[in-house]
Design an enzyme around this catalytic site. Sequence first.
Site, PDB file in Angstrom:
ATOM      1  N   ASP A   6       0.869  -1.194   0.000  1.00 51.75           N
ATOM      2  CA  ASP A   6       0.000   0.000   0.000  1.00 51.75           C
ATOM      3  C   ASP A   6       0.895   1.230   0.000  1.00 51.75           C
ATOM      4  OD1 ASP A   6      -2.505   1.510   0.232  1.00 51.75           O
ATOM      5  OD2 ASP A   6      -1.842   2.007   2.243  1.00 51.75           O
ATOM      6  N   SER A   7       0.251   2.396  -0.225  1.00 46.72           N
ATOM      7  CA  SER A   7       1.023   3.634  -0.238  1.00 46.72           C
ATOM      8  C   SER A   7       1.480   4.023   1.183  1.00 46.72           C
ATOM      9  CB  SER A   7       0.194   4.764  -0.844  1.00 46.72           C
ATOM     10  OG  SER A   7      -0.994   4.941  -0.103  1.00 46.72           O
ATOM     11  N   TYR A  38      -0.941   8.444  -2.994  1.00 43.44           N
ATOM     12  CA  TYR A  38      -1.012   8.111  -4.409  1.00 43.44           C
ATOM     13  C   TYR A  38      -2.285   8.699  -5.039  1.00 43.44           C
ATOM     14  CZ  TYR A  38       2.540   4.308  -4.245  1.00 43.44           C
ATOM     15  OH  TYR A  38       3.690   3.551  -4.136  1.00 43.44           O
ATOM     16  N   GLY A  39      -3.323   8.861  -4.206  1.00 40.24           N
ATOM     17  CA  GLY A  39      -4.672   9.135  -4.709  1.00 40.24           C
ATOM     18  C   GLY A  39      -4.839  10.403  -5.520  1.00 40.24           C
ATOM     19  N   CYS A  69      -4.569  -1.653  -1.709  1.00 45.20           N
ATOM     20  CA  CYS A  69      -4.778  -0.242  -2.032  1.00 45.20           C
ATOM     21  C   CYS A  69      -5.708  -0.189  -3.240  1.00 45.20           C
ATOM     22  CB  CYS A  69      -3.427   0.393  -2.365  1.00 45.20           C
ATOM     23  SG  CYS A  69      -3.527   2.090  -2.951  1.00 45.20           S
ATOM     24  N   ASN A  70      -6.816   0.528  -3.092  1.00 46.01           N
ATOM     25  CA  ASN A  70      -7.768   0.637  -4.208  1.00 46.01           C
ATOM     26  C   ASN A  70      -7.165   1.411  -5.369  1.00 46.01           C
ATOM     27  OD1 ASN A  70     -10.780  -0.140  -3.169  1.00 46.01           O
ATOM     28  ND2 ASN A  70      -9.479   0.582  -1.522  1.00 46.01           N
ATOM     29  N   THR A  71      -6.433   2.476  -5.030  1.00 45.37           N
ATOM     30  CA  THR A  71      -5.851   3.335  -6.058  1.00 45.37           C
ATOM     31  C   THR A  71      -4.861   2.542  -6.913  1.00 45.37           C
ATOM     32  OG1 THR A  71      -6.087   5.176  -4.513  1.00 45.37           O
ATOM     33  CG2 THR A  71      -4.615   5.516  -6.374  1.00 45.37           C
ATOM     34  N   GLU A 149      -3.232   9.948   7.626  1.00 45.82           N
ATOM     35  CA  GLU A 149      -1.783   9.742   7.727  1.00 45.82           C
ATOM     36  C   GLU A 149      -1.165  10.605   8.826  1.00 45.82           C
ATOM     37  OE1 GLU A 149      -0.062   7.468   6.659  1.00 45.82           O
ATOM     38  OE2 GLU A 149      -1.162   6.623   4.983  1.00 45.82           O
ATOM     39  N   CYS A 180     -11.277   3.161  -0.320  1.00 49.28           N
ATOM     40  CA  CYS A 180      -9.869   3.459  -0.054  1.00 49.28           C
ATOM     41  C   CYS A 180      -9.537   2.713   1.227  1.00 49.28           C
ATOM     42  CB  CYS A 180      -9.674   4.962   0.124  1.00 49.28           C
ATOM     43  SG  CYS A 180      -8.039   5.417   0.730  1.00 49.28           S
ATOM     44  N   THR A 181      -8.399   2.034   1.236  1.00 48.34           N
ATOM     45  CA  THR A 181      -8.093   1.196   2.395  1.00 48.34           C
ATOM     46  C   THR A 181      -7.754   2.007   3.647  1.00 48.34           C
ATOM     47  OG1 THR A 181      -5.800   0.957   1.625  1.00 48.34           O
ATOM     48  CG2 THR A 181      -7.365  -0.761   0.990  1.00 48.34           C
ATOM     49  N   HIS A 182      -7.631   3.316   3.501  1.00 54.28           N
ATOM     50  CA  HIS A 182      -7.460   4.170   4.675  1.00 54.28           C
ATOM     51  C   HIS A 182      -8.795   4.408   5.411  1.00 54.28           C
ATOM     52  CE1 HIS A 182      -3.557   5.161   2.902  1.00 54.28           C
ATOM     53  NE2 HIS A 182      -3.260   5.882   3.965  1.00 54.28           N
TER      54      HIS A 182
HETATM   55  N1  DGL Z   1      -4.926   3.421   0.510  1.00 63.48           N
HETATM   56  C1  DGL Z   1      -5.060   3.878  -0.844  1.00 63.48           C
HETATM   57  C2  DGL Z   1      -6.363   3.387  -1.460  1.00 63.48           C
HETATM   58  O1  DGL Z   1      -6.896   2.369  -1.019  1.00 63.48           O
HETATM   59  C3  DGL Z   1      -4.953   5.352  -1.107  1.00 63.48           C
HETATM   60  C4  DGL Z   1      -4.049   6.179  -0.330  1.00 63.48           C
HETATM   61  C5  DGL Z   1      -3.316   7.213  -1.118  1.00 63.48           C
HETATM   62  O2  DGL Z   1      -3.925   8.175  -1.616  1.00 63.48           O
HETATM   63  O3  DGL Z   1      -2.123   7.012  -1.248  1.00 63.48           O
HETATM   64  O4  DGL Z   1      -6.870   3.945  -2.378  1.00 63.48           O
END
Ligand code: DGL
Length: 238
Positions: A6-7, A38-39, A69-71, A149, A180-182
């Site tokens: 993940d990011s 990353y998003g 990570c979805n992104t 974060e 988003c996994t966050h």
């Molecule tokens: N955790 C990432 C997701 O599931 C996104 C986090 C990011 O923006 O880096 O999309």
Amino acid sequence: MIWFFDSWIGGLTVLHEFRKILPEYDYIYFGDNARCPYGSLDDATIRQYTEEGVEFLFNQGATIVILACNTATAHAIRYLQQVRFPDRKILGVTIPGAERIIEGWYSKVGVLATESTVRNRAYKDRVHIIDSTIQIQEIAAPELVPLIESGVFEGEIIAEVLQTHLAKFDTDIEAILLGCTHYPYVRSTIEQIRPDLDIIDPGYESAKKFASYLERHPDIEAKIGKGGNLKEIWSKKI
Ligand code: DGL
């Protein structure tokens, strides 16, 4: 070993679900915290960073990589599976999430995600391959990842940001997917604002699907190290 990417800390929510269902295995978690988030990056950069992260894991000896990570999944999984590493095992979180929408017999679902996942129509397109009658509303919440974060999981600011974005969904959506996994970190505030909604967590859905995958593939299961250990690797020292 089951390897996670993940990011940053978002994938830990996916890892948590895996360890609840499959505690006996060994896990390695890699968070690219040097380059998060990353998003809000462009598509090519997300794909490049994801490719580099996954390549790093394969160079470390990974056999199965979970893109937690979805992104990253939305932008890179097809390329990584079909072009870059066709003989390796790479799984993402978006397909189990989309499958849950279909299996839930919903007619209208909201997806809260990063800007790039929304731009990619990751969930809408996937669901519509199977059932184009299900309405999917995808909304971006770009403020959430940087807040999470920085260690803010609840309180006034999180509530305000979530109120703003949740208000953009039609009131008659039946479920909200945490795209988003966050976002599982802020799940309790989402539940407070919209207690009427089912919450779909693709991390949990992925863990369930993976458990059943291992049952059907004992040859692969036998190769995964057991001992319940976890090792974390970060691209930037924390
Ligand atoms: N955790 C990432 C997701 O599931 C996104 C986090 C990011 O923006 O880096 O999309």
